[in-house]
Design a protein around this motif. Sequence first.
Motif, mmCIF file in Angstrom:
data_model
loop_
_atom_site.group_PDB
_atom_site.id
_atom_site.type_symbol
_atom_site.label_atom_id
_atom_site.label_comp_id
_atom_site.label_asym_id
_atom_site.label_seq_id
_atom_site.Cartn_x
_atom_site.Cartn_y
_atom_site.Cartn_z
ATOM 1 N N ILE A 168 -3.331 -2.572 -1.593
ATOM 2 C CA ILE A 168 -4.387 -2.079 -0.708
ATOM 3 C C ILE A 168 -4.477 -0.560 -0.847
ATOM 4 C CG2 ILE A 168 -5.228 -1.986 1.677
ATOM 5 C CD1 ILE A 168 -3.431 -4.437 2.237
ATOM 6 N N THR B 22 -9.001 -3.861 -1.293
ATOM 7 C CA THR B 22 -7.864 -4.754 -1.525
ATOM 8 C C THR B 22 -7.988 -5.377 -2.897
ATOM 9 O OG1 THR B 22 -7.742 -5.255 0.832
ATOM 10 C CG2 THR B 22 -6.596 -6.756 -0.664
ATOM 11 N N SER C 44 0.893 -1.145 0.000
ATOM 12 C CA SER C 44 0.000 0.000 0.000
ATOM 13 C C SER C 44 0.933 1.196 0.000
ATOM 14 C CB SER C 44 -0.901 -0.038 1.239
ATOM 15 O OG SER C 44 -1.831 1.028 1.211
#
Length: 952
Positions: free
Chosen positions: A566, A713, A510
């Motif tokens: 994510i 996600t 992420s």
Amino acid sequence: MVETKVKEKPKTKSEKPSSLDFSKIRLYLFPIVVVIVAFIGYKIRAATGQTKYFIDPDTFYHFEIYKLAIKEWIPKYYSLANAPFGSLIGEPLGLYIIPALLYKLLSAFGFEVIKVFKMWPPLVGFFSIIGVYLLGRKLHSEWAGLWGALVMMFSVAHWTRTFSGNARGDGPFLMFFIYAVLFMFYYLEAKEVKRKSLFGALFVLFGVLMLSVWNGSPFGLMVLLGFASLYVIVSFVFGKVEDVKKFAIEFYPAYVGILLIGYALTPSGIVKVGGHIKFAFEVFLGLALLTTIMLYGGRYLNYSDKTHRFGVVAAIVLLGFAGAYLYVGPKLFSLMSGAYQSTQVYETVQELAKTEWEDIQRYYSVKGTDGIIFLLSLVGIAIVAFRFLKALSQNKVDAKNLFLLVFYGLSVYLMWTAVRFLFLASGAVLLTFGILVGELFKIVENMQEKVSTKALYAFLLVLLFIPIPIVGANTTYNSAKVSGEAVSPSWEETLKWLRENTNEYDTATSWWDYGYWIESSLLGNRRASADGGHARDRDYIIARFLANDGSKSEVDFESWQLNYFIAWIQDWAKFNAISYLGGAITRDERDHRGMILPFTQKIGDNAFYSPYGIQLQIVEQEEQKKVIILAGNQQGEPVQTIIMQTGEIINGKGDFPYVAYVFPNYAVAVYYKVAASNFLKLAFGIPVSSEADFAQKLLSNFRLVKNTGDLATYEFVPFGVYRIEVYKNDTWTPVSKLIPGEYKAKLYISAFGRDVKDATIKLRAYNGDKLISEQIIAQNVNIDHLNETPIEVSLKVPNATKYQLVLVQKGPVGALTEAPKLNGRIVSPIRVLNDGQSGELELRAGFRKDYSNLELYLRATVIYLIRTEGENRDDPKAAFEPHMDIIHYEKIASGLSTSNRELYFKGQASFPEVIQPYIEKLKNEYGDKVEIRGIRVEPVFITDKEYIIYEG
């Protein structure tokens, strides 16, 4: 001359010297009070330990290494960082071994691993408070020590690194440094041999301990060396040659002992500042030479008076600085500059920003942002300076006050360089605050007044200052109690889903802030591509992906073996930093424009309000819809507004350079340069792009598998089918899914950041989970990811419940499970060899399944920035475009196979000279516009790899 005796006048009762003698009371009362104060300080710091996890993100990482230390004692390698390679542990291992020892002790009483870990920082606070009391007492008075302890009890500056859930190294460093200094003065003053030996040993021990817990510990070495240098120089100038000799005989061996033991611990990793220790030793040798000249140079140099002695010292010191500058270069004056603003990434990290007065007011306040502790410490250090100069005027060199001046001066200097050092300065600032109050009490004690009068003055002083610790402790404790979980429910849900539904070797990423959460055994327990302390070169590449659109945003995530990405809506607040690091905006735009402006409050059908006082209104004028942005007395129109529910587009003047997206219950305005960025597509679900079909392509590579509302996600696949056309009635017709039958089809494949090379495509058919058919439908497939063309195939699709299209081509597999070794020595997993280097390479790796024909390569990657705007690096108008170039694959071995999904390799490896020539080529092409941000030589296992490009 004959001396005559003068009769003393007999003293009457009224003339008896009176003093407020608290010596007996202090002997018992003050230590008891300080222990109570330290316990209250512990409780204030332990209040944050009631959270389920940790408040500070870095603490998740420190918890993992602490657990490794409990298991291995001296861990070297952390497998979950810098996926799929892992990372060598860069922090000094003393930071983990010491609390691991504490756990070994307390586990006998039933304490759990995490409980002891949460206790450790408040315990550091507890012993630091006691240490400040003891040091303040030693340097000034009981009162100074007591008041130093009282303010440290609640000080936000000190609390910020010693609360439960913050396990960084600067807290233990300051604690050990305080005790090292305390024992140093006891050692220097002791007369009796056993006592001197004991305190000398403790000075060395705690000096080594301070080196073992923090990579910033050279600060302590420099304070001690700075104090020693000034003491011997000032003593010499004022003719105190015997004092110089005595100090050199006592201090120098102890200081060298700290350096030698610290350096001896560097191969084990317990201490990690070997380079700084070496530099400190070189400076010390210069001091030793200067001392020798001062002590024995009188035969050849003029030491007749202060002026001549000062001239000798000044000339030698200037020559020493000149030599040091020639030896070290300009870095001599910026040895710790890497701690802040040294790269574009660090420019965006809040705690590495330059300290502002508002920061000092907040950290050194009693309540709110009054900054009173720091302001009073200035008075305290002024008193110290006055006392030092007064002693000099009497031809005395006050070592204690000189030390305080050096400690305070270096602490405050460093504090102004970066926010993170506001804590480091707390030792000196709180100590000098205590000295200020202690000086006032000392004045009262020295008054020639009656005991009752002095007691009244002392009582009034207590009344004057006692609100400070009472109010401060209450304020900090109440603030600590309401500290919430750093990990939001959506992150907790997502990461536990990741842990329970993915393979142990899967990797996720992420924005880098959350990498430690992904890796944490308490949450995701999966490998992360980037986190707060590792793979900082990759931050630029993630930012490029998030902040841009179309082919410009495509990067080779497959080279990282990324499996999941994510995206968090709340990262709109960090999107200025992300956009800047991704090369989409300039530094000036980062600082003065909000990239994403949220309008979270809806009023009526056509008005939205931002928490920042901005309004977005949809109005009708002359039967045309118009969107107006109101900010104070100013208003403007966005470039364009899109009503997401209907797809309606409202064009505007663009005098407000944003694109607005209006949802049913909220709206966002996005700066025009990033208005079609991938972040908006993945986090907000805004399917806009400057390139045709790109949003559709992107979602074929990033497939939504989990959504909590604010956290999405995506499973990442580098190749995905985003469109299928079948040939019917002499025309190509789009279809939503494969259907049984025989027909020609066009497969539109998105190759994200990586070319398709010599691939095979298979069609698989399933009834339930049973494979009923597999056929090759295309071979020797090649697709340029920057210029994609569809693949035409002939299909024979059987009746089945599920179909897969599988692309097979060479790709990376596996993850390292141990640190690699070269010629028997551990090396960095991402830089195993350098240009022209060779040796015996040793690797261990794990795999999702067994393979029978693996090839091992060393892959060279260069990550760099190109300045696309601005005259120079520091220009406010500068913008930097990130690049990640894989420049070479060097085959090391082939025909390797796994056993039980593991592989051990040991064999010869060599690497050609390719990196430096490539860098020179970049410099020749771009000049000073290029900045190298990462050089990697990574071991990569490659074999035929299957990618599911379609499933339905």
